[in-house]
Motif scaffolding. Sequence first.
Motif, PDB file in Angstrom:
ATOM      1  N   GLY A  80       0.795  -1.226   0.000  1.00 41.38           N
ATOM      2  CA  GLY A  80       0.000   0.000   0.000  1.00 41.38           C
ATOM      3  C   GLY A  80       0.819   1.264   0.000  1.00 41.38           C
ATOM      4  O   GLY A  80       1.800   1.418  -0.737  1.00 41.38           O
ATOM      5  N   GLU A  81       0.433   2.191   0.876  1.00 38.13           N
ATOM      6  CA  GLU A  81       1.038   3.519   0.892  1.00 38.13           C
ATOM      7  C   GLU A  81       2.505   3.503   1.297  1.00 38.13           C
ATOM      8  O   GLU A  81       3.227   4.480   1.070  1.00 38.13           O
ATOM      9  CB  GLU A  81       0.241   4.433   1.838  1.00 38.13           C
ATOM     10  N   VAL A  82       2.958   2.411   1.888  1.00 34.65           N
ATOM     11  CA  VAL A  82       4.382   2.283   2.221  1.00 34.65           C
ATOM     12  C   VAL A  82       5.245   2.370   0.962  1.00 34.65           C
ATOM     13  O   VAL A  82       6.417   2.743   1.020  1.00 34.65           O
ATOM     14  CB  VAL A  82       4.631   0.947   2.951  1.00 34.65           C
ATOM     15  N   LEU A  83       4.644   2.071  -0.194  1.00 33.31           N
ATOM     16  CA  LEU A  83       5.387   2.031  -1.451  1.00 33.31           C
ATOM     17  C   LEU A  83       5.493   3.397  -2.129  1.00 33.31           C
ATOM     18  O   LEU A  83       6.050   3.502  -3.220  1.00 33.31           O
ATOM     19  CB  LEU A  83       4.734   1.018  -2.403  1.00 33.31           C
ATOM     20  N   SER A  84       4.977   4.434  -1.484  1.00 32.78           N
ATOM     21  CA  SER A  84       5.100   5.780  -2.041  1.00 32.78           C
ATOM     22  C   SER A  84       6.546   6.253  -1.972  1.00 32.78           C
ATOM     23  O   SER A  84       7.347   5.777  -1.149  1.00 32.78           O
ATOM     24  CB  SER A  84       4.214   6.753  -1.258  1.00 32.78           C
ATOM     25  N   ASP A  85       6.892   7.193  -2.815  1.00 32.56           N
ATOM     26  CA  ASP A  85       8.252   7.741  -2.814  1.00 32.56           C
ATOM     27  C   ASP A  85       8.606   8.297  -1.437  1.00 32.56           C
ATOM     28  O   ASP A  85       9.731   8.132  -0.954  1.00 32.56           O
ATOM     29  CB  ASP A  85       8.375   8.849  -3.860  1.00 32.56           C
ATOM     30  N   GLU A  86       7.644   8.978  -0.807  1.00 31.99           N
ATOM     31  CA  GLU A  86       7.910   9.620   0.472  1.00 31.99           C
ATOM     32  C   GLU A  86       8.255   8.587   1.552  1.00 31.99           C
ATOM     33  O   GLU A  86       9.233   8.744   2.298  1.00 31.99           O
ATOM     34  CB  GLU A  86       6.699  10.452   0.903  1.00 31.99           C
ATOM     35  N   LYS A  87       7.450   7.528   1.636  1.00 34.78           N
ATOM     36  CA  LYS A  87       7.681   6.527   2.676  1.00 34.78           C
ATOM     37  C   LYS A  87       8.948   5.722   2.395  1.00 34.78           C
ATOM     38  O   LYS A  87       9.707   5.413   3.318  1.00 34.78           O
ATOM     39  CB  LYS A  87       6.472   5.598   2.786  1.00 34.78           C
ATOM     40  N   LEU A  88       9.170   5.394   1.119  1.00 35.09           N
ATOM     41  CA  LEU A  88      10.396   4.666   0.785  1.00 35.09           C
ATOM     42  C   LEU A  88      11.624   5.503   1.116  1.00 35.09           C
ATOM     43  O   LEU A  88      12.640   4.979   1.576  1.00 35.09           O
ATOM     44  CB  LEU A  88      10.393   4.268  -0.690  1.00 35.09           C
ATOM     45  N   ASN A  89      11.543   6.804   0.905  1.00 33.04           N
ATOM     46  CA  ASN A  89      12.673   7.675   1.247  1.00 33.04           C
ATOM     47  C   ASN A  89      12.911   7.679   2.752  1.00 33.04           C
ATOM     48  O   ASN A  89      14.062   7.643   3.207  1.00 33.04           O
ATOM     49  CB  ASN A  89      12.415   9.093   0.749  1.00 33.04           C
ATOM     50  N   GLU A  90      11.817   7.694   3.540  1.00 30.40           N
ATOM     51  CA  GLU A  90      11.958   7.634   4.992  1.00 30.40           C
ATOM     52  C   GLU A  90      12.669   6.347   5.419  1.00 30.40           C
ATOM     53  O   GLU A  90      13.564   6.365   6.264  1.00 30.40           O
ATOM     54  CB  GLU A  90      10.586   7.711   5.661  1.00 30.40           C
ATOM     55  N   LEU A  91      12.253   5.230   4.829  1.00 27.20           N
ATOM     56  CA  LEU A  91      12.877   3.955   5.180  1.00 27.20           C
ATOM     57  C   LEU A  91      14.353   3.944   4.818  1.00 27.20           C
ATOM     58  O   LEU A  91      15.183   3.387   5.548  1.00 27.20           O
ATOM     59  CB  LEU A  91      12.159   2.808   4.461  1.00 27.20           C
ATOM     60  N   SER A  92      14.682   4.547   3.697  1.00 27.58           N
ATOM     61  CA  SER A  92      16.078   4.539   3.248  1.00 27.58           C
ATOM     62  C   SER A  92      16.981   5.335   4.173  1.00 27.58           C
ATOM     63  O   SER A  92      18.207   5.155   4.156  1.00 27.58           O
ATOM     64  CB  SER A  92      16.181   5.077   1.821  1.00 27.58           C
ATOM     65  N   GLN A  93      16.396   6.212   4.998  1.00 26.86           N
ATOM     66  CA  GLN A  93      17.187   7.033   5.911  1.00 26.86           C
ATOM     67  C   GLN A  93      17.456   6.343   7.249  1.00 26.86           C
ATOM     68  O   GLN A  93      18.223   6.847   8.064  1.00 26.86           O
ATOM     69  CB  GLN A  93      16.463   8.362   6.178  1.00 26.86           C
ATOM     70  N   LEU A  94      16.816   5.185   7.480  1.00 24.96           N
ATOM     71  CA  LEU A  94      17.023   4.482   8.745  1.00 24.96           C
ATOM     72  C   LEU A  94      18.468   3.991   8.857  1.00 24.96           C
ATOM     73  O   LEU A  94      19.064   3.547   7.875  1.00 24.96           O
ATOM     74  CB  LEU A  94      16.070   3.287   8.846  1.00 24.96           C
ATOM     75  N   ASP A  95      19.001   4.059  10.040  1.00 27.52           N
ATOM     76  CA  ASP A  95      20.342   3.532  10.310  1.00 27.52           C
ATOM     77  C   ASP A  95      20.188   2.060  10.657  1.00 27.52           C
ATOM     78  O   ASP A  95      19.606   1.703  11.684  1.00 27.52           O
ATOM     79  CB  ASP A  95      20.980   4.294  11.461  1.00 27.52           C
ATOM     80  N   LEU A  96      20.720   1.198   9.808  1.00 30.62           N
ATOM     81  CA  LEU A  96      20.511  -0.239   9.986  1.00 30.62           C
ATOM     82  C   LEU A  96      21.058  -0.743  11.317  1.00 30.62           C
ATOM     83  O   LEU A  96      20.513  -1.699  11.885  1.00 30.62           O
ATOM     84  CB  LEU A  96      21.166  -1.005   8.826  1.00 30.62           C
ATOM     85  N   VAL A  97      22.096  -0.121  11.838  1.00 27.94           N
ATOM     86  CA  VAL A  97      22.682  -0.611  13.087  1.00 27.94           C
ATOM     87  C   VAL A  97      21.728  -0.449  14.259  1.00 27.94           C
ATOM     88  O   VAL A  97      21.894  -1.095  15.305  1.00 27.94           O
ATOM     89  CB  VAL A  97      24.021   0.092  13.402  1.00 27.94           C
ATOM     90  N   ASP A  98      20.708   0.397  14.104  1.00 31.97           N
ATOM     91  CA  ASP A  98      19.731   0.602  15.168  1.00 31.97           C
ATOM     92  C   ASP A  98      18.566  -0.377  15.092  1.00 31.97           C
ATOM     93  O   ASP A  98      17.691  -0.365  15.961  1.00 31.97           O
ATOM     94  CB  ASP A  98      19.178   2.029  15.105  1.00 31.97           C
ATOM     95  N   LEU A  99      18.541  -1.218  14.059  1.00 28.37           N
ATOM     96  CA  LEU A  99      17.413  -2.107  13.838  1.00 28.37           C
ATOM     97  C   LEU A  99      17.733  -3.526  14.291  1.00 28.37           C
ATOM     98  O   LEU A  99      18.868  -3.994  14.121  1.00 28.37           O
ATOM     99  CB  LEU A  99      17.036  -2.125  12.351  1.00 28.37           C
TER     100      LEU A  99
END
Length: 282
Positions: free
Chosen positions: A35-54
């Motif tokens: 769904g809406e997770v696939l929007s450019d805006e949400k995908l950009n937010e996900l790409s900014q996550l620091d993987l070491v914190d996950l």
Amino acid sequence: MKLLRIGEPGQEKPAILGPNGEFYDVSAHIDDVAGEVLSDEKLNELSQLDLVDLPQLDPNQRIGACVGNVGKFICIGLNYADHAAESGMDVPSEPVMFFKATSAISGPNDEVEIPRKSEKTDWEVELGVVIGKRAKYVDEADAMNYVAGYCVVNDLSEREFQIERQGQWVKGKSADTFGPIGPYLVTRDEVSDPQNLDMYLDVNGERRQTGNTKTMVYGVAVLVSYVSQFMSLQPGDIISTGTPPGVGMGMSPQTYLKTGDKMELGIEGLGVQKQTCVPAKS
């Protein structure tokens, strides 16, 4: 960015693929890859996550279909001229559209069930295009802005059901497990040219299909625009764009899948699927 869904059917968690093959859990940030997770805006937010914190997920867990809650699974037939020729059909003057039932969707490495009474189950490696935002009457020049990313699709087909019996192609395309997608959704920023991707499919270790998306009759932008003239496309809808030559129906003699056969298929930069064929389950 490469997005996955990890876990048993119905219990998948959304994840990002790390640089060394790790699965990073992003379920605290999104409910699903859908769904809406696939929007450019949400995908950009996900790409900014620091993987070491996950948190990391067990890399030995099942990989599910890379997109959840798919509304439409749209397929394009005879979209490689050489495949049309091996099928004994003319290159279409405009894209040929048909649907697979979304209940056919399965994980990239899940077992493939040979339908009851099937003698002509066939393979087809295809580039899948995942829609990222609502698209209706889209111009070709703007079409790529509606694409969230790409994935590998095995458009399995039962040729007797599809061609030799009455009705449309859908009943030869829609058996359970006839739509493996993934292993991951690769966002469009990581695919510089979707019209120049090598692709292959092996059966029992023997190469059956070798192709490149540059030989498509109708490219991704044309297809997204074309389909949007007839129906609105929604986030998470998938367009499977056709297959290169080398399917079982085109071999001499014709050769089809049977219980115990193993398939491996992949597309450059989009990952690999591996499936074993089993009898249909109830």
